[in-house]
Motif scaffolding. Structure first.
Motif, mmCIF file in Angstrom:
data_model
loop_
_atom_site.group_PDB
_atom_site.id
_atom_site.type_symbol
_atom_site.label_atom_id
_atom_site.label_comp_id
_atom_site.label_asym_id
_atom_site.label_seq_id
_atom_site.Cartn_x
_atom_site.Cartn_y
_atom_site.Cartn_z
ATOM 1 N N VAL A 118 50.894 43.775 6.020
ATOM 2 C CA VAL A 118 49.862 44.419 6.160
ATOM 3 C C VAL A 118 49.443 44.994 7.785
ATOM 4 N N GLU A 119 49.845 43.749 8.706
ATOM 5 C CA GLU A 119 49.628 44.314 9.928
ATOM 6 C C GLU A 119 50.384 45.673 10.369
ATOM 7 N N PHE A 120 51.718 45.750 9.968
ATOM 8 C CA PHE A 120 52.157 46.989 10.019
ATOM 9 C C PHE A 120 51.791 48.077 9.565
ATOM 10 N N ILE A 121 51.390 47.952 8.338
ATOM 11 C CA ILE A 121 50.545 49.321 7.670
ATOM 12 C C ILE A 121 49.180 49.602 8.529
ATOM 13 N N HIS A 122 48.590 48.550 9.001
ATOM 14 C CA HIS A 122 47.503 48.738 9.776
ATOM 15 C C HIS A 122 47.905 49.442 11.263
ATOM 16 N N THR A 123 48.655 48.885 11.882
ATOM 17 C CA THR A 123 49.356 49.382 13.018
ATOM 18 C C THR A 123 49.668 50.922 13.067
ATOM 19 N N ALA A 124 50.359 51.279 11.981
ATOM 20 C CA ALA A 124 50.814 52.418 11.820
ATOM 21 C C ALA A 124 49.594 53.668 11.645
ATOM 22 N N THR A 125 48.397 52.992 11.097
ATOM 23 C CA THR A 125 47.280 53.920 10.918
ATOM 24 C C THR A 125 46.547 53.991 12.235
ATOM 25 N N LEU A 126 46.832 52.847 13.106
ATOM 26 C CA LEU A 126 46.146 52.852 14.279
ATOM 27 C C LEU A 126 46.797 54.010 15.411
ATOM 28 N N LEU A 127 48.122 54.012 15.058
ATOM 29 C CA LEU A 127 49.065 54.862 15.891
ATOM 30 C C LEU A 127 48.693 56.458 15.536
ATOM 31 N N PHE A 161 55.512 51.842 8.778
ATOM 32 C CA PHE A 161 55.168 51.994 7.469
ATOM 33 C C PHE A 161 56.135 51.968 6.429
ATOM 34 N N ALA A 162 57.474 52.574 6.770
ATOM 35 C CA ALA A 162 58.499 52.614 5.762
ATOM 36 C C ALA A 162 59.149 51.208 5.866
ATOM 37 N N ARG A 163 59.223 50.357 7.309
ATOM 38 C CA ARG A 163 59.768 49.143 7.311
ATOM 39 C C ARG A 163 58.669 48.254 6.489
ATOM 40 N N ALA A 164 57.503 48.422 6.349
ATOM 41 C CA ALA A 164 56.511 47.403 5.683
ATOM 42 C C ALA A 164 57.112 47.398 4.021
ATOM 43 N N ALA A 185 47.532 54.578 0.366
ATOM 44 C CA ALA A 185 46.794 55.973 -0.118
ATOM 45 C C ALA A 185 45.243 56.021 0.145
ATOM 46 N N THR A 186 44.560 54.849 -0.337
ATOM 47 C CA THR A 186 43.108 55.038 -0.030
ATOM 48 C C THR A 186 42.735 54.977 1.183
ATOM 49 N N LEU A 187 43.512 54.484 1.943
ATOM 50 C CA LEU A 187 43.321 54.529 3.557
ATOM 51 C C LEU A 187 43.395 55.748 3.767
ATOM 52 N N ALA A 188 44.644 56.553 3.572
ATOM 53 C CA ALA A 188 44.694 57.930 4.079
ATOM 54 C C ALA A 188 43.405 58.917 3.549
#
Lengths: 379, 379
Positions: A118-127, A161-164, A185-188
């Motif tokens: 979950v943190e990886f997904i969040h970090t990906a969106t921050l980047l 994201f892929a790693r997550a 998907a909802t986030l995007a």
């Protein structure tokens, strides 16, 4: 995105009155050895302290899983990890899992792996956000794109994201993957929707709420729900925790949007006026716009719809109009409704779950405090 | 990224001699109603024709699954879909599945869903690549970022990636998800590695091969392997198809890199010199650099390591040096080795699989043709 079914029904949610909330919050005996929660920062620290072992394991997992034979990847990822952040989303996974009765079996710390994802997904969106917004600062430090360039930031976001999903696949729970892929998907979608409402003062409040559900609340909801799933919670408890996360996320983003016009920059490391300069249509702006006279509405139209033509003094006038129309209070009141709905959702954890995990009662109360004190961040 | 184990061992692979290849390729009776394969374009068309029903189902799936309540998402995605492209990766999923004996059960068309996911992952990387490279053209048309902006391109890329894992989760095969999440991570690693080798003439040929394995061959390999998994292929057949994809991907990228210094732009819709202008270190450059005298090496150092200071006439001199040192031939010879290894890998499909799917023999031969004719794209 089927926002309608996901948005919390604050009407139907039980609303603890303010007196009850104060009483709970002041009753520090509930929280073993924790700092007496008095404000948002303290209560988050208390939550992190309560889950200290889990959080340490999660931090180790995050560092271990962001490794790669390509050195730039952990370097860039470490930049964000080092910059701190509250780790709120992994905290929610861990807390939801424990409230729902998660017990590790030997070395099996599944909730920790899911929290790291979950943190990886969040970090990906921050980047990616910082690249598309061309932000130079993140949490008060130079953003990754400012240090490593846009290209590396986009690609390392993709990697995380892929790693997550690699970690989740190894974990092997299809329900957890269904929740987190749908939330991603909802986030995007939420981010795209925010982009299309930018500069558009005809955006309705409902639409705005859909945007913040997508960009923030969906992942909060997913974090709590995956915690419940990992703990093999019953359906009622899973839904209660999901609702908690969704409502907390809404409150959290509303407060964030209020802070953009109200924060003490030195205290919160947050710049006042970023949303205004970008022409973002948030609730403080909508409330001030709708309450304004024709002269004031013309001001908002000029500055928000054509944000690139803003002039000296515009932010000051915006802040004046927001104060005059009580737009921050309107926003915080909305945040408070969601926070109370979040707290109330935790009352819906099943009796069976509560009985089986009586030792986790202090944690459940802490999560309620987190919700209620979220709306005090601006104070 | 563990490239070493994934890189094809061309030494060990059976090498069909050129005569055999010619004979097979010219034997059009193998391919029912297909255009006689004479070049890369024809043979790909023959493959698509052979799998026409599957490809039509895949195209429908792609259009159906890129829908969203946020209109900009399908609009932007449609821009890329409309722009065409060969759909090579989904073709590989479908072909590998059929060669390995996939039969649909009623409405169950799992190979089609997986093929659509592979195309979504590929499309996401194209969208992100064009943003980070600030490309204005894609397949001869305006790129999505040129039309819709960088922000939308990054976010829709994220959406497609998330959507792919949503579809895969619903499909429910953990092995397929393991393959595609790992390939996605390797892809991002390959792109980052390419970024770090840019402008660096000390890059070794091995390192260059690692880069193109990551950025291209890994997803080709994953496409073929997932097709095999969906078809419940035995381990030997699965490995044979994975090796086919990996080697084909290597050949494909080598040819692409050669074309950047050799293509007839009008014919191929590809601009000569893009890699040169960007200072990309590809095999044509490495071969010319290593074969050059000190004067020529100084030229490459100036133009590739400081690509932003290139002058008028530099591309012409680069093309002259590449011709003089036979650097295109070196590159195409390497591509041919991989293409032959790809073709040879298909000879490793298990006897049991071949016996059970004798009706798919023409398709297996077509896949061999695709490999061999890949290296004729530059002609």
């Amino acid at each position: 995105m089927h926002v309608a079914v996901n948005l919390p029904n604050t009407e139907g949610a039980a609303s603890p009155n303010a007196g009850q909330v104060e009483k709970k919050a002041g009753d520090s005996t509930r929280v073993d050895d924790a700092v007496k929660p008095q404000n948002s920062e303290n209560v988050l620290k208390a939550l992190a302290d309560y889950l200290a072992d889990d959080m340490m394991a999660c931090n180790r997992e995050i560092v271990a899983r962001m490794q790669s034979d390509v050195p730039l990847i952990p370097q860039l990822a470490a930049h964000l990890v080092a910059a701190g952040g509250k780790r709120l989303r992994p905290l929610l996974v861990l807390a939801a899992a424990r409230v729902a009765g998660y017990r590790e079996h030997g070395d099996d710390m599944r909730h920790v792996g899911v929290a790291a994802c979950v943190e990886f997904i969040h970090t990906a969106t921050l980047l990616h956000d910082d690249v598309v917004d061309n932000s130079q600062l993140r949490r008060g430090l130079a953003s990754a794109n400012a240090v490593f360039g846009n290209k590396a930031s986009v690609l390392v976001g993709d990697f995380l994201f892929a790693r997550a999903f690699q970690i989740l696949t190894a974990d092997g729970s299809l329900p957890v993957m269904a929740i987190l892929s749908a939330a991603s998907a909802t986030l995007a979608e939420g981010e795209v929707m925010q982009m299309t409402t930018q500069n558009d003062l005809t955006t309705t409040v409902d639409r705005y709420l859909q945007v913040i559900y997508g960009k923030t609340a969906a992942l909060f909801a997913a974090a709590c729900e995956t915690g419940a799933v990992v703990a093999k919670a019953d359906d009622q408890t899973r839904e209660a925790l999901r609702q908690y996360g969704a409502n907390l996320g809404m409150a959290f983003q509303l407060v964030d949007d209020a802070l953009d016009y109200a924060a003490d920059q030195a205290v919160l490391g947050k710049t006042v006026g970023d949303d205004f300069y970008e022409g973002k249509v948030t609730l403080p702006v909508l409330a001030a716009y709708h309450a304004g006279d024709s002269d004031e509405q013309a001001f908002w139209t000029r500055t928000i719809e054509n944000n690139e033509e803003q002039q000296d003094g515009d932010l000051e006038r915006a802040l004046d109009l927001i104060a005059k129309t009580n737009a921050i209070d309107v926003t915080m009141e909305k945040a408070r409704e969601y926070a109370e709905a979040a707290s109330a959702a935790l009352d819906q954890v099943s009796e069976a779950c509560l009985a089986a995990n009586a030792d986790m009662e202090p944690l459940r109360q802490l999560l309620k405090d987190v919700a209620i004190y979220t709306v005090d961040r601006a104070r």
